[in-house]
Design a protein around this motif. Structure first.
Motif, PDB file in Angstrom:
ATOM      1  N   SER A  10      15.544  36.493  45.960  1.00 13.55           N
ATOM      2  CA  SER A  10      16.281  36.439  44.693  1.00 13.55           C
ATOM      3  C   SER A  10      15.373  36.756  43.511  1.00 13.55           C
ATOM      4  CB  SER A  10      16.895  35.058  44.498  1.00 13.55           C
ATOM      5  OG  SER A  10      17.856  34.804  45.482  1.00 13.55           O
ATOM      6  N   ARG A  11      14.178  36.190  43.520  1.00  9.44           N
ATOM      7  CA  ARG A  11      13.240  36.475  42.425  1.00  9.44           C
ATOM      8  C   ARG A  11      12.871  37.962  42.418  1.00  9.44           C
ATOM      9  NH1 ARG A  11      10.770  31.694  44.427  1.00  9.44           N
ATOM     10  NH2 ARG A  11       9.089  32.958  45.274  1.00  9.44           N
ATOM     11  N   PHE A  12      12.639  38.512  43.608  1.00 12.07           N
ATOM     12  CA  PHE A  12      12.282  39.929  43.697  1.00 12.07           C
ATOM     13  C   PHE A  12      13.425  40.807  43.197  1.00 12.07           C
ATOM     14  CE2 PHE A  12      12.495  43.893  46.200  1.00 12.07           C
ATOM     15  CZ  PHE A  12      11.424  44.543  45.622  1.00 12.07           C
ATOM     16  N   ILE A  13      14.651  40.534  43.652  1.00 11.88           N
ATOM     17  CA  ILE A  13      15.807  41.344  43.258  1.00 11.88           C
ATOM     18  C   ILE A  13      15.962  41.346  41.735  1.00 11.88           C
ATOM     19  CG2 ILE A  13      18.339  41.433  43.284  1.00 11.88           C
ATOM     20  CD1 ILE A  13      18.168  40.499  46.232  1.00 11.88           C
ATOM     21  N   THR A  14      15.870  40.173  41.144  1.00 11.75           N
ATOM     22  CA  THR A  14      16.027  40.062  39.692  1.00 11.75           C
ATOM     23  C   THR A  14      14.985  40.900  38.960  1.00 11.75           C
ATOM     24  OG1 THR A  14      16.910  37.837  39.958  1.00 11.75           O
ATOM     25  CG2 THR A  14      16.101  38.433  37.769  1.00 11.75           C
ATOM     26  N   ARG A  15      13.734  40.756  39.341  1.00 15.88           N
ATOM     27  CA  ARG A  15      12.661  41.504  38.672  1.00 15.88           C
ATOM     28  C   ARG A  15      12.766  43.005  38.945  1.00 15.88           C
ATOM     29  NH1 ARG A  15       8.576  39.025  36.308  1.00 15.88           N
ATOM     30  NH2 ARG A  15       8.330  36.801  36.554  1.00 15.88           N
ATOM     31  N   PHE A  16      13.031  43.371  40.196  1.00 13.70           N
ATOM     32  CA  PHE A  16      13.056  44.781  40.565  1.00 13.70           C
ATOM     33  C   PHE A  16      14.217  45.507  39.892  1.00 13.70           C
ATOM     34  CE2 PHE A  16      13.878  48.171  43.882  1.00 13.70           C
ATOM     35  CZ  PHE A  16      12.833  48.973  43.468  1.00 13.70           C
ATOM     36  N   LEU A  17      15.407  44.911  39.892  1.00 12.88           N
ATOM     37  CA  LEU A  17      16.541  45.562  39.233  1.00 12.88           C
ATOM     38  C   LEU A  17      16.302  45.695  37.729  1.00 12.88           C
ATOM     39  CD1 LEU A  17      19.628  44.070  41.109  1.00 12.88           C
ATOM     40  CD2 LEU A  17      18.618  46.359  41.339  1.00 12.88           C
ATOM     41  N   GLY A  18      15.653  44.697  37.149  1.00 13.49           N
ATOM     42  CA  GLY A  18      15.293  44.802  35.728  1.00 13.49           C
ATOM     43  C   GLY A  18      14.327  45.951  35.484  1.00 13.49           C
ATOM     44  N   ALA A  19      13.346  46.093  36.370  1.00 10.01           N
ATOM     45  CA  ALA A  19      12.366  47.183  36.233  1.00 10.01           C
ATOM     46  C   ALA A  19      13.027  48.547  36.444  1.00 10.01           C
ATOM     47  CB  ALA A  19      11.227  46.985  37.228  1.00 10.01           C
ATOM     48  N   LEU A  20      13.943  48.632  37.400  1.00  8.91           N
ATOM     49  CA  LEU A  20      14.653  49.901  37.627  1.00  8.91           C
ATOM     50  C   LEU A  20      15.514  50.263  36.420  1.00  8.91           C
ATOM     51  CD1 LEU A  20      15.832  49.712  41.350  1.00  8.91           C
ATOM     52  CD2 LEU A  20      13.997  51.099  40.397  1.00  8.91           C
TER      53      LEU A  20
END
Length: 163
Positions: A10-20
């Motif tokens: 969940s933490r990864f998804i949140t950060r990665f989608l924000g970065a994308l």
């Protein structure tokens, strides 16, 4: 009961989608030239690695090593000097493409040393780890890389099926 929002994925998804989202806003796809595609690939790769390292936080040696590399790159680009000693960060081929060959004339210990040295090169920060920590960090790093792949596959599937 574990809170799902605090999970690594969940933490990864949140950060990665924000970065994308930020990447797409800063650099929308305008021309599909090979150079632009490669630049975009690099930005997505860095965003993915940063997102995973920040998701793990500084609890792991490999994540601290990656975060240190990113900080030193940022300071190098901004003209500041970094106080953290880092090595050149190069793109290494995926582990599946690396051929591990061991000379059959070597002893078991020599072969193990060779494999350990190769593993140290693959795991960020592995150069400074003893074998026990190296194996522990490798297992966690593989778990995180697997999470990255799963999330990226789901993103690709989502966009592929939405068209």
């Amino acid at each position: 009961v574990k809170n799902p929002s605090s999970s690594l994925k969940s933490r990864f998804i949140t950060r990665f989608l924000g970065a994308l989202t930020k990447t797409n806003a800063e650099d929308p796809i305008s021309s599909p030239s090979p150079t632009r595609i490669f630049q975009r690939y690099r930005r997505i790769k860095v965003a993915s690695n940063k997102s995973m390292a920040y998701s793990v936080r500084s609890r792991r040696i490999w994540s601290r090593a990656l975060l240190s590399r990113f900080r030193s790159r940022r300071s190098a680009f901004s003209g500041r000097r970094s106080s953290v000693k880092t090595t050149n960060c190069t793109t290494s081929p995926p582990p599946a493409l690396i051929k591990v060959t061991i000379d059959e004339n070597k002893t078991a210990k020599g072969g193990l040393d060779m494999q350990t040295d190769e593993l140290r090169e693959l795991v960020p920060g592995g150069e400074a780890m003893d074998v026990c920590n190296l194996l522990d960090e490798t297992a966690h790093y593989i778990k995180c890389l697997t999470t990255q792949v799963q999330v990226m596959r789901k993103i690709v599937d989502f966009y592929h099926h939405s068209k």
